[in-house]
Write a protein that holds these residues in place. Structure first.
Motif: not given
Length: 356
Positions: A348-350, A192-199, A224-232, A177-184
């Protein structure tokens, strides 16, 4: 020498004063070699993940030049395939001691580079780092498995180890996700990174069977929480389910069950995860507890065996101090640190339907 004025952002009542924070930062700076490498401590090895965590702590303390030197070290010593070795003797790039190339170690440069950019706004730094980040992410994603999880590493001879670690994959999720922010930021979309992150995120949230069983380790509990995959609510349920297994009131967090051993790094990272899910009071409580690990020089002992009332091992590591400073920075509202670990400005939404 770092002045207390530079570490005012790291003041947290009951945890650190400005003077105490300055001493901890000085301890990390004293560990850093003149070429930018930050080993665990002088005479021990460097691994790329902990090196980056210590560099992030330097940025949180305003030591931007020294943090940049750490990232320049990574660029200079990146392998042709985009990886780094798992360990280097005392940070000497010419003396690797573990030639395995671990995926989560390699991906973490993206987290550090995004943090440094948010800390400094230095576009030139971003331009200089982008090729290394891109190569590292491509190396890592070559080991993504059909279920979305990321294989652990490649051996020295190139043999892929396809078994996946939940902690490692969770760290990679944050790095992607940080790499995608850098890319943006660079206006270079990476679909391809977006798809990989979603999977990957879907595997972390929904398919524990795709990872090696390391449930004895507290890192598998909170990462899983620290890395951002699990929230709420899912994050709150996860923390509550194993709180009593891993948390030792007044002392910190066990590293591994059933060992009577609390560790500073895991405790500080749990505090950071708690902050990320909105549990700042519990985060501060954990950080207060682990001050019993603070050494006279301002660094932090790796751990404490409470059955024996013994500090063990007898070492103060740059990454333990770094994790403590990053947790304090997040709780205290340091903008770059909160953006990196809170997830704002990260994609988000990955979680595509095709991964179910």
């Amino acid at each position: 020498m770092t002045s207390p004025g530079r570490t005012e952002r790291l003041v947290l009542p009951g945890v650190l004063t400005a003077e105490e924070a300055a001493r901890t930062v000085e301890g990390i700076l004293a560990t850093q070699r003149t070429d930018g490498a930050i080993p665990w401590f002088r005479g021990h090895h460097l691994d790329p993940w902990d090196h980056t965590e210590a560099a992030m702590a330097l940025d949180a303390a305003g030591e931007h030049e020294r943090a940049e030197a750490a990232y320049d070290w990574l660029v200079r010593h990146q392998n042709p395939d985009g990886s780094w070795y798992a360990a280097y003797a005392d940070g000497d790039a010419a003396a690797p001691t573990d030639r395995g190339r671990e995926t989560n170690f390699c991906a973490y440069i993206a987290v550090g580079v995004w943090h440094h950019y948010l800390s400094t706004g230095d576009e030139g730094f971003l331009d200089r780092m982008w090729p290394a980040v891109h190569a590292a992410i491509e190396y890592v994603l070559a080991l993504q498995q059909p279920g979305g999880e990321i294989g652990w590493k490649r051996e020295d001879d190139g043999t892929p180890v396809r078994d996946a670690l939940l902690t490692g994959s969770s760290s990679i999720y944050q790095a992607l996700r940080c790499a995608l922010a850098l890319a943006e930021q660079r206006e270079e979309p990476q679909p391809d990174w977006e798809l990989a992150a979603g999977r990957l995120g879907h595997a972390i949230r929904s398919h524990p069977e795709r990872f090696l069983d390391k449930a004895r380790y507290s890192m598998d509990w909170y990462y899983p929480i620290l890395g951002g995959a699990v929230r709420g609510q899912a994050a709150r349920d996860r923390i509550d389910a194993d709180w009593d297994r891993f948390v030792v009131p007044g002392l910190g967090v066990r590293c591994v069950l059933p060992n009577p051993w609390v560790t500073g790094g895991e405790s500080a990272e749990l505090a950071l995860a708690l902050w990320a899910m909105g549990e700042s009071e519990r985060a501060v409580q954990i950080l207060k507890w682990i001050q019993h690990l603070r050494a006279e020089d301002g660094m932090y002992w790796t751990g404490y065996v409470f059955d024996d009332d013994a500090i063990w091992p007898r070492e103060c590591t740059s990454w333990t101090a770094g994790s403590l400073l990053l947790a304090v920075a997040a709780v205290g509202g340091d903008e770059a640190t909160t953006l990196v670990f809170g997830g704002e400005r990260l994609p988000t939404g990955l979680d595509p339907d095709c991964c179910r």
